[in-house]
Design a protein around this motif. Structure first.
Motif, PDB file in Angstrom:
ATOM      1  N   GLY A   1      69.437  45.801  78.732  1.00  0.00           N
ATOM      2  CA  GLY A   1      67.981  45.820  78.774  1.00  0.00           C
ATOM      3  C   GLY A   1      67.388  45.033  77.638  1.00  0.00           C
ATOM      4  O   GLY A   1      67.907  45.054  76.524  1.00  0.00           O
ATOM      5  N   PHE A   2      66.296  44.355  77.922  1.00  0.00           N
ATOM      6  CA  PHE A   2      65.563  43.587  76.924  1.00  0.00           C
ATOM      7  C   PHE A   2      64.282  44.352  76.594  1.00  0.00           C
ATOM      8  O   PHE A   2      63.521  44.684  77.489  1.00  0.00           O
ATOM      9  CB  PHE A   2      65.239  42.199  77.463  1.00  0.00           C
ATOM     10  CG  PHE A   2      64.462  41.352  76.505  1.00  0.00           C
ATOM     11  CD1 PHE A   2      63.123  41.085  76.716  1.00  0.00           C
ATOM     12  CD2 PHE A   2      65.080  40.830  75.378  1.00  0.00           C
ATOM     13  CE1 PHE A   2      62.410  40.311  75.831  1.00  0.00           C
ATOM     14  CE2 PHE A   2      64.371  40.053  74.481  1.00  0.00           C
ATOM     15  CZ  PHE A   2      63.030  39.792  74.703  1.00  0.00           C
ATOM     16  N   GLY A   3      64.094  44.642  75.301  1.00  0.00           N
ATOM     17  CA  GLY A   3      62.895  45.368  74.918  1.00  0.00           C
ATOM     18  C   GLY A   3      62.905  46.808  75.385  1.00  0.00           C
ATOM     19  O   GLY A   3      61.881  47.325  75.844  1.00  0.00           O
ATOM     20  N   VAL A   4      64.059  47.459  75.265  1.00  0.00           N
ATOM     21  CA  VAL A   4      64.196  48.844  75.719  1.00  0.00           C
ATOM     22  C   VAL A   4      63.381  49.791  74.837  1.00  0.00           C
ATOM     23  O   VAL A   4      63.530  49.799  73.624  1.00  0.00           O
ATOM     24  CB  VAL A   4      65.683  49.247  75.706  1.00  0.00           C
ATOM     25  CG1 VAL A   4      65.841  50.746  75.946  1.00  0.00           C
ATOM     26  CG2 VAL A   4      66.452  48.456  76.750  1.00  0.00           C
ATOM     27  N   ASP A   5      62.530  50.585  75.463  1.00  0.00           N
ATOM     28  CA  ASP A   5      61.724  51.551  74.720  1.00  0.00           C
ATOM     29  C   ASP A   5      62.462  52.878  74.548  1.00  0.00           C
ATOM     30  O   ASP A   5      62.400  53.513  73.503  1.00  0.00           O
ATOM     31  CB  ASP A   5      60.394  51.804  75.432  1.00  0.00           C
ATOM     32  CG  ASP A   5      59.464  50.617  75.336  1.00  0.00           C
ATOM     33  OD1 ASP A   5      58.705  50.382  76.283  1.00  0.00           O
ATOM     34  OD2 ASP A   5      59.511  49.916  74.307  1.00  0.00           O
ATOM     35  N   ASP A   6      63.108  53.308  75.633  1.00  0.00           N
ATOM     36  CA  ASP A   6      63.829  54.579  75.601  1.00  0.00           C
ATOM     37  C   ASP A   6      65.242  54.300  76.099  1.00  0.00           C
ATOM     38  O   ASP A   6      65.447  54.096  77.297  1.00  0.00           O
ATOM     39  CB  ASP A   6      63.138  55.597  76.509  1.00  0.00           C
ATOM     40  CG  ASP A   6      63.794  56.973  76.466  1.00  0.00           C
ATOM     41  OD1 ASP A   6      63.184  57.934  76.945  1.00  0.00           O
ATOM     42  OD2 ASP A   6      64.938  57.079  75.958  1.00  0.00           O
ATOM     43  N   HIS A   7      66.201  54.330  75.196  1.00  0.00           N
ATOM     44  CA  HIS A   7      67.554  53.933  75.557  1.00  0.00           C
ATOM     45  C   HIS A   7      68.186  54.881  76.561  1.00  0.00           C
ATOM     46  O   HIS A   7      69.193  54.547  77.174  1.00  0.00           O
ATOM     47  CB  HIS A   7      68.433  53.846  74.307  1.00  0.00           C
ATOM     48  CG  HIS A   7      68.497  55.124  73.530  1.00  0.00           C
ATOM     49  ND1 HIS A   7      67.631  55.416  72.505  1.00  0.00           N
ATOM     50  CD2 HIS A   7      69.331  56.188  73.639  1.00  0.00           C
ATOM     51  CE1 HIS A   7      67.929  56.605  72.000  1.00  0.00           C
ATOM     52  NE2 HIS A   7      68.950  57.089  72.665  1.00  0.00           N
ATOM     53  N   ARG A   8      67.576  56.068  76.750  1.00  0.00           N
ATOM     54  CA  ARG A   8      68.133  57.041  77.685  1.00  0.00           C
ATOM     55  C   ARG A   8      67.580  56.880  79.096  1.00  0.00           C
ATOM     56  O   ARG A   8      68.025  57.572  80.017  1.00  0.00           O
ATOM     57  CB  ARG A   8      67.848  58.465  77.193  1.00  0.00           C
ATOM     58  CG  ARG A   8      68.494  58.781  75.875  1.00  0.00           C
ATOM     59  CD  ARG A   8      68.102  60.156  75.345  1.00  0.00           C
ATOM     60  NE  ARG A   8      68.729  60.406  74.068  1.00  0.00           N
ATOM     61  CZ  ARG A   8      69.921  60.993  73.927  1.00  0.00           C
ATOM     62  NH1 ARG A   8      70.588  61.381  74.997  1.00  0.00           N
ATOM     63  NH2 ARG A   8      70.435  61.168  72.731  1.00  0.00           N
ATOM     64  N   ARG A   9      66.621  56.018  79.287  1.00  0.00           N
ATOM     65  CA  ARG A   9      65.903  55.903  80.544  1.00  0.00           C
ATOM     66  C   ARG A   9      66.450  54.744  81.374  1.00  0.00           C
ATOM     67  O   ARG A   9      66.323  53.578  80.963  1.00  0.00           O
ATOM     68  CB  ARG A   9      64.420  55.716  80.259  1.00  0.00           C
ATOM     69  CG  ARG A   9      63.517  55.838  81.449  1.00  0.00           C
ATOM     70  CD  ARG A   9      62.088  56.006  80.995  1.00  0.00           C
ATOM     71  NE  ARG A   9      61.648  54.919  80.141  1.00  0.00           N
ATOM     72  CZ  ARG A   9      60.559  54.962  79.385  1.00  0.00           C
ATOM     73  NH1 ARG A   9      59.812  56.051  79.383  1.00  0.00           N
ATOM     74  NH2 ARG A   9      60.224  53.922  78.640  1.00  0.00           N
ATOM     75  N   PRO A  10      67.015  55.020  82.532  1.00  0.00           N
ATOM     76  CA  PRO A  10      67.609  53.941  83.330  1.00  0.00           C
ATOM     77  C   PRO A  10      66.632  52.810  83.665  1.00  0.00           C
ATOM     78  O   PRO A  10      67.030  51.645  83.687  1.00  0.00           O
ATOM     79  CB  PRO A  10      68.073  54.674  84.600  1.00  0.00           C
ATOM     80  CG  PRO A  10      68.331  56.073  84.161  1.00  0.00           C
ATOM     81  CD  PRO A  10      67.282  56.347  83.131  1.00  0.00           C
ATOM     82  N   ARG A  11      65.378  53.120  83.909  1.00  0.00           N
ATOM     83  CA  ARG A  11      64.449  52.075  84.339  1.00  0.00           C
ATOM     84  C   ARG A  11      64.081  51.099  83.223  1.00  0.00           C
ATOM     85  O   ARG A  11      63.446  50.083  83.480  1.00  0.00           O
ATOM     86  CB  ARG A  11      63.184  52.678  84.936  1.00  0.00           C
ATOM     87  CG  ARG A  11      62.324  53.519  83.995  1.00  0.00           C
ATOM     88  CD  ARG A  11      61.155  54.095  84.777  1.00  0.00           C
ATOM     89  NE  ARG A  11      60.334  55.005  83.994  1.00  0.00           N
ATOM     90  CZ  ARG A  11      59.267  54.626  83.306  1.00  0.00           C
ATOM     91  NH1 ARG A  11      58.905  53.359  83.290  1.00  0.00           N
ATOM     92  NH2 ARG A  11      58.560  55.519  82.649  1.00  0.00           N
TER      93      ARG A  11
END
Length: 124
Positions: free
Chosen positions: A99-109
């Protein structure tokens, strides 16, 4: 567009170990957050572990903390998941994600790129 290919899954007895690999089609170090998720027919896709290139910080789900280790070889564009002390509850299809620019690393989307998955079965 990043392509991810997992390998290393299989059948293993409880208490034993397995190492999963994820090969990326391009360099991810310094750009993407990389993670492992897993899914079973009974459970939604759940977070397992993540590796942020910002400071090399790692994150783990409580259920695998102390047993699983996420790591990478940036020269090979590969990521790994070392799984020790496996239990039947670890049985699932394991997916590599970027993911690029992941806000919540636990969130699949938050992850835009996924591999096809590699199955892990823990059974005696």
């Amino acid at each position: 567009q990043v392509q991810l290919v997992e390998s290393g899954g299989g059948l293993v007895q409880p208490g034993h170990s397995l190492r999963l690999s994820c090969v990326a089609s391009e360099r991810t170090y310094g750009t993407y957050t990389m993670a492992w998720f897993r899914q079973t027919p009974e459970r939604e896709r759940e977070f397992v572990a993540a590796l942020s290139w910002i400071g090399g910080v790692t994150y783990y789900a409580d259920s695998v903390k102390g047993r699983f280790t996420i790591s990478s070889d940036k020269d090979k564009n590969e990521m790994y998941l070392q799984m020790n002390s496996l239990t039947p509850d670890d049985t699932a299809v394991y997916y590599c994600a970027a993911g690029f620019g992941v806000d919540d690393h636990r969130r699949p989307r938050d992850y835009g790129y996924w591999g096809q998955g590699t199955p892990v079965t823990v059974s005696s």
